[in-house]
Scaffold this motif. Sequence first.
Motif, PDB file in Angstrom:
ATOM      1  N   ARG A  19     -35.883  61.657  23.430  1.00 26.80           N
ATOM      2  CA  ARG A  19     -36.250  61.112  24.821  1.00 26.80           C
ATOM      3  C   ARG A  19     -36.561  59.588  24.712  1.00 26.80           C
ATOM      4  N   SER A  20     -36.041  58.930  25.869  1.00 26.86           N
ATOM      5  CA  SER A  20     -36.524  57.714  25.990  1.00 26.86           C
ATOM      6  C   SER A  20     -37.822  57.717  26.813  1.00 26.86           C
ATOM      7  N   GLN A  21     -38.500  56.570  27.114  1.00 27.97           N
ATOM      8  CA  GLN A  21     -39.726  56.261  27.928  1.00 27.97           C
ATOM      9  C   GLN A  21     -39.493  56.998  29.424  1.00 27.97           C
ATOM     10  N   PHE A  22     -38.348  57.218  29.828  1.00 24.66           N
ATOM     11  CA  PHE A  22     -38.213  57.777  31.090  1.00 24.66           C
ATOM     12  C   PHE A  22     -37.983  59.242  31.054  1.00 24.66           C
ATOM     13  N   ASN A  23     -38.213  59.992  29.990  1.00 19.02           N
ATOM     14  CA  ASN A  23     -38.237  61.303  29.833  1.00 19.02           C
ATOM     15  C   ASN A  23     -36.983  62.271  30.416  1.00 19.02           C
ATOM     16  N   GLU A  24     -35.778  61.439  30.425  1.00 15.87           N
ATOM     17  CA  GLU A  24     -34.698  62.258  30.932  1.00 15.87           C
ATOM     18  C   GLU A  24     -34.448  63.776  30.189  1.00 15.87           C
ATOM     19  N   HIS A  25     -33.876  64.574  30.832  1.00 18.86           N
ATOM     20  CA  HIS A  25     -33.824  66.115  30.375  1.00 18.86           C
ATOM     21  C   HIS A  25     -32.307  65.841  29.594  1.00 18.86           C
ATOM     22  N   SER A  26     -31.422  65.409  30.266  1.00 22.07           N
ATOM     23  CA  SER A  26     -29.803  65.201  29.724  1.00 22.07           C
ATOM     24  C   SER A  26     -29.825  64.035  28.678  1.00 22.07           C
ATOM     25  N   GLU A  27     -29.230  64.051  27.828  1.00 21.98           N
ATOM     26  CA  GLU A  27     -29.081  63.044  26.688  1.00 21.98           C
ATOM     27  C   GLU A  27     -28.573  61.883  27.168  1.00 21.98           C
ATOM     28  N   ALA A  28     -29.317  60.757  26.942  1.00 19.22           N
ATOM     29  CA  ALA A  28     -29.035  59.370  27.713  1.00 19.22           C
ATOM     30  C   ALA A  28     -28.002  58.796  26.895  1.00 19.22           C
ATOM     31  N   LEU A  29     -27.143  58.059  27.745  1.00 26.72           N
ATOM     32  CA  LEU A  29     -25.941  57.399  27.240  1.00 26.72           C
ATOM     33  C   LEU A  29     -26.264  55.878  27.182  1.00 26.72           C
ATOM     34  N   TYR A  30     -26.409  55.402  26.062  1.00 22.23           N
ATOM     35  CA  TYR A  30     -26.825  54.036  25.742  1.00 22.23           C
ATOM     36  C   TYR A  30     -25.672  53.040  25.670  1.00 22.23           C
ATOM     37  N   ILE A  55     -29.847  47.733  15.621  1.00 24.07           N
ATOM     38  CA  ILE A  55     -29.688  46.391  15.529  1.00 24.07           C
ATOM     39  C   ILE A  55     -28.610  46.062  16.440  1.00 24.07           C
ATOM     40  N   TYR A  56     -27.437  46.724  15.978  1.00 23.31           N
ATOM     41  CA  TYR A  56     -26.116  46.658  16.735  1.00 23.31           C
ATOM     42  C   TYR A  56     -25.140  47.667  16.799  1.00 23.31           C
ATOM     43  N   ALA A  57     -24.473  48.078  17.530  1.00 21.62           N
ATOM     44  CA  ALA A  57     -23.901  49.318  17.594  1.00 21.62           C
ATOM     45  C   ALA A  57     -22.731  49.488  16.853  1.00 21.62           C
ATOM     46  N   ARG A  58     -22.380  48.590  15.824  1.00 18.62           N
ATOM     47  CA  ARG A  58     -21.242  48.992  14.639  1.00 18.62           C
ATOM     48  C   ARG A  58     -22.167  49.547  13.486  1.00 18.62           C
ATOM     49  N   PHE A  59     -23.577  49.298  13.659  1.00 17.76           N
ATOM     50  CA  PHE A  59     -24.500  50.250  12.747  1.00 17.76           C
ATOM     51  C   PHE A  59     -24.856  51.457  13.394  1.00 17.76           C
ATOM     52  N   THR A  60     -25.557  51.468  14.326  1.00 20.17           N
ATOM     53  CA  THR A  60     -26.217  52.450  14.742  1.00 20.17           C
ATOM     54  C   THR A  60     -26.227  52.443  16.483  1.00 20.17           C
ATOM     55  N   ASN A  61     -26.201  53.418  16.945  1.00 18.54           N
ATOM     56  CA  ASN A  61     -26.448  53.508  18.615  1.00 18.54           C
ATOM     57  C   ASN A  61     -27.028  54.919  18.600  1.00 18.54           C
ATOM     58  N   PRO A  62     -28.284  54.873  19.598  1.00 17.11           N
ATOM     59  CA  PRO A  62     -29.108  56.035  19.738  1.00 17.11           C
ATOM     60  C   PRO A  62     -28.250  57.428  20.225  1.00 17.11           C
ATOM     61  N   THR A  63     -27.201  57.181  21.327  1.00 17.65           N
ATOM     62  CA  THR A  63     -26.562  58.275  21.309  1.00 17.65           C
ATOM     63  C   THR A  63     -25.661  58.728  20.411  1.00 17.65           C
ATOM     64  N   VAL A  64     -25.099  57.930  19.566  1.00 14.98           N
ATOM     65  CA  VAL A  64     -24.143  58.356  18.398  1.00 14.98           C
ATOM     66  C   VAL A  64     -25.216  58.847  17.289  1.00 14.98           C
ATOM     67  N   THR A  65     -26.405  58.663  17.129  1.00 15.43           N
ATOM     68  CA  THR A  65     -27.312  59.170  16.396  1.00 15.43           C
ATOM     69  C   THR A  65     -27.510  60.672  16.712  1.00 15.43           C
ATOM     70  N   ALA A  66     -27.656  60.515  18.133  1.00 14.41           N
ATOM     71  CA  ALA A  66     -27.876  62.202  18.562  1.00 14.41           C
ATOM     72  C   ALA A  66     -26.773  63.278  18.191  1.00 14.41           C
TER      73      ALA A  66
END
Length: 391
Positions: A19-30, A55-66
């Motif tokens: 979860r991000s700083q906002f403590n969202e219940h559903s997975e966040a879309l970055y 760093i950059y979404a070609r490398f990683t993105n938190p939604t993709v990591t989830a």
Amino acid sequence: MSDSDYKLETLAVRAGIERSQFNEHSEALYLTSSFVFKNAAEAAARFSGQIPGNIYARFTNPTVTAFQERLAVLEGAESCVATASGMSAILSTVMGLLSAGDHVIASSSLFGASVQLFSGIMTRFGIETTFVSQTDVGAWRAAVKPNTKLMFAETPSNPLTELCDIAALSQIARQAGALLAVDNCFCTPILQRPLDLGADIVIHSATKYLDGQGRVLGGAVLGRKEVTDPVYAFLRTAGPTMSAFNAWIFLKGMETLKLRMEAYSISALELALWLEQQPQVERVYYPGLPSHPQYALAKQQQKTGGGIVAFDVKGGKDAAWKVVDSTRMISITANLGDTKTTITHPATTTHGRITQEQRAAAGIGDGLLRVAVGLEAVSDIQGDLARGLKS
Ligand SMILES: *Cc1c(COP(=O)(O)O)cnc(C)c1O
């Protein structure tokens, strides 16, 4: 969440959440292509890998990591790399792990584009592939060469639902010093976990059952980190990365994966048993049917039969097209893994570009139809097919 602590259906809903700083219940879309740094020193440390982070979404993105974490625990894999499509998962595997001069053994019943990738494109880069019968373990063993680096299987196959014995192939791969990759698109980890059976790599077209509602394209490569690291290295440089939006769609799709795979399997078995009773139907192909030649292996290797049923109708192409054209509800399309049932005539669509002889060798007759069972009532699916099966 670790694999051993929870059941698959729990992991499908809960794994990968950070979860991000906002403590969202559903997975966040970055929806962001890049990430900012506090200062020059942090930027330098992130780029050098000294401190982890996006760093950059070609490398990683938190939604993709989830997405990667959720699918990894479902498959029991140490690592998962998400890709833009199922084909880019296969391409990235090949580009990450093979070099010119390497040899591949692949099933001749692979997904059509996979066959073209190995038989056409990869030969231009000096990678040679021997195609063997899906079901013939001896043929796989006989095809091994000193430079064999990869064995590539897909089970059950499309459209005839032929199985590969994953455990037997993994032994051959081990002895050959090669890696065994299994395209697990049709079963998903709910019905079959190839890594548990000895495979080194699992491939997914997330486009199909992981999404489950026919909306977006995506793929994944899973396995030990030492195997997926070179695949990721290719991906972050070459760029066929999964989009954050698609990852978010897949996260939602995976939450109902177990329910859907179980429902498809129940309906598909009922449909297959019904089709066997129809006088116009010559033969039914479904791994959950006792009449399937590999029924015993299917029971051992898969939890249930899955959602794909194929059948031969008497009277060849005209009779098959009559069934297709008599449907009012079932979608006439080549896609599968959707909530909506789909029907395909392989000989004139998905397998239309290979020669009649190649089709005959693959067992794909002019009367063959493939149904990917959806979530409608089985009686409605039967009713829709029955219209065209009347003489
Ligand atoms: C669809 C499919 C693929 C390719 O996946 P895309 O997402 O369309 O690129 C690979 N393997 C199998 C078994 C498939 O059904």
